[in-house]
Design an enzyme around this catalytic site. Structure first.
Site, PDB file in Angstrom:
ATOM      1  CG  ASP A 110      31.084  32.732  38.003  1.00  0.00           C
ATOM      2  OD1 ASP A 110      32.166  32.329  37.541  1.00  0.00           O
ATOM      3  OD2 ASP A 110      30.810  33.943  38.154  1.00  0.00           O
ATOM      4  CE  LYS A 150      36.493  35.768  34.655  1.00  0.00           C
ATOM      5  NZ  LYS A 150      35.752  35.977  35.905  1.00  0.00           N
ATOM      6  CD  GLN A 168      35.609  39.017  37.951  1.00  0.00           C
ATOM      7  OE1 GLN A 168      35.072  38.318  37.081  1.00  0.00           O
ATOM      8  NE2 GLN A 168      36.729  38.654  38.524  1.00  0.00           N
TER       9      GLN A 168
HETATM   10  N1  GUN Z   1      36.723  36.570  40.915  1.00  0.00           N
HETATM   11  C1  GUN Z   1      37.800  35.748  40.961  1.00  0.00           C
HETATM   12  N2  GUN Z   1      37.532  34.580  40.357  1.00  0.00           N
HETATM   13  C2  GUN Z   1      36.260  34.652  39.931  1.00  0.00           C
HETATM   14  C3  GUN Z   1      35.405  33.746  39.240  1.00  0.00           C
HETATM   15  O1  GUN Z   1      35.759  32.611  38.886  1.00  0.00           O
HETATM   16  N3  GUN Z   1      34.152  34.203  38.974  1.00  0.00           N
HETATM   17  C4  GUN Z   1      33.724  35.417  39.359  1.00  0.00           C
HETATM   18  N4  GUN Z   1      32.478  35.758  39.072  1.00  0.00           N
HETATM   19  N5  GUN Z   1      34.489  36.279  40.010  1.00  0.00           N
HETATM   20  C5  GUN Z   1      35.749  35.892  40.281  1.00  0.00           C
END
Ligand code: GUN
Length: 303
Positions: free
Chosen positions: A120, A53, A97
């Site tokens: 998110d 990311k 995360q």
């Molecule tokens: N862990 C797995 N997928 C995601 C996501 O889309 N966002 C976040 N913050 N954590 C994740």
């Protein structure tokens, strides 16, 4: 053979488009959008996801940083760290995360992020707005699925769709957009008839619902759950699942929920794993980050 819905190539196009848009915006006198990713603990897969990311963000012109904490971080300390980012005018987007270490309440943490910085789309207000077809920040994986259906021109109006998996961050928001009215304010509605299947759907019912579907979207993390005899010839199959398995040769590889080799002979269109929804999710997160930065700047001008 089915058309392969190449998420990797599409994600590159979207990130290239975004890079131009962000560059134009910065040239108009705006500070670069900025993103902070918090990661707690040492889970290697989570560290890889966050690194991807951050790299994508830097590639498109978003100033991005990871904030790493030891797994011993307390919930109160995490909430304090989020509060500091909420108050920091140099920070546009905040991502925590998931999963978080045991003992930390994920819902409480997601609700602690300022909704206007919630890239998110996990804050209760953003989920509520999505449920009401209002413009909002949409969880990136769900947005990735919708964007793929749109860009690959898969018809959804009046079609039957099955979503396999009811998680609040993936299955639920996908089903929410698929069934909604495209004329409502969010502009994300797809007017399909949607069935949601989950772990307690009897196997024979899952098979029946899938066989009747023009679009099957699966997000369970169960390898080979979706087999060729469950798919209507010509249907579209979107595989959100991603599981690391060890092959008979002792190598590890990533697989989805779909028996790809056999389903791709029946389906009209199918996403590969890897290279399908995964890269698109990262691209959509970048789009969300630019969106929140633009809205924040707009509200700073207005106030
Ligand atoms: N862990 C797995 N997928 C995601 C996501 O889309 N966002 C976040 N913050 N954590 C994740």
């Amino acid at each position: 053979m089915a058309q392969i819905l190449d998420g990797k190539a599409l994600a590159k196009d979207i990130k290239d488009e975004l890079k131009v848009k962000i560059s134009n915006w910065v040239n108009q006198g705006n500070r670069s959008p900025s993103l902070r990713c918090i990661i707690v603990g040492e889970d290697p897969a989570s560290h890889t996801y966050v690194a991807n990311k951050i790299q994508a963000a830097l590639d498109v012109g978003i100033a991005a940083d990871t904030i790493k904490y030891d797994a011993s971080l307390s919930q109160e300390e995490l909430l304090a760290a989020i509060d500091a980012l909420n108050k920091d005018d140099e920070v546009d987007g905040i991502l925590i995360q998931l999963p978080l270490p045991r003992g930390i309440d994920e819902r409480r943490v997601c609700n602690a992020v300022a909704p206007e910085k919630d890239v998110d789309g996990f804050h209760i207000i953003n989920i509520g707005q999505l449920s009401l077809d209002m413009p909002t920040v949409v969880p990136a994986t769900a947005l990735a699925v919708v964007e793929m259906l749109k860009r690959f021109k898969i018809q959804t109006f009046g079609r039957n769709a099955v979503v396999v998996g009811r998680s609040k961050n993936v299955g639920m928001p996908i089903a929410m957009m698929l069934h909604s009215d495209r004329n409502h304010d969010s502009g994300l509605g797809m007017d399909a008839t949607v069935t949601i299947c989950h772990r307690y759907t009897p196997r024979e019912q899952l098979e029946l619902f899938c066989r009747n579907a023009d679009i099957v979207i699966t997000a369970t993390g169960v390898p080979k759950l979706i087999k060729a005899d469950m798919i209507k010839p010509g249907a579209t199959v979107i595989d959100v699942g991603i599981t690391r398995i060890t092959t008979e040769q002792g190598k590890t590889k990533l697989v989805g929920d779909v028996d790809y080799e056999n389903v791709s002979k029946i389906a009209g269109a199918i996403t590969p794993v890897p290279g399908g929804v995964g890269p698109m999710t990262v691209a959509m997160l970048m789009q969300n980050t630019f969106q929140v930065a633009q809205r924040l700047r707009q509200s700073q001008i207005e106030n």
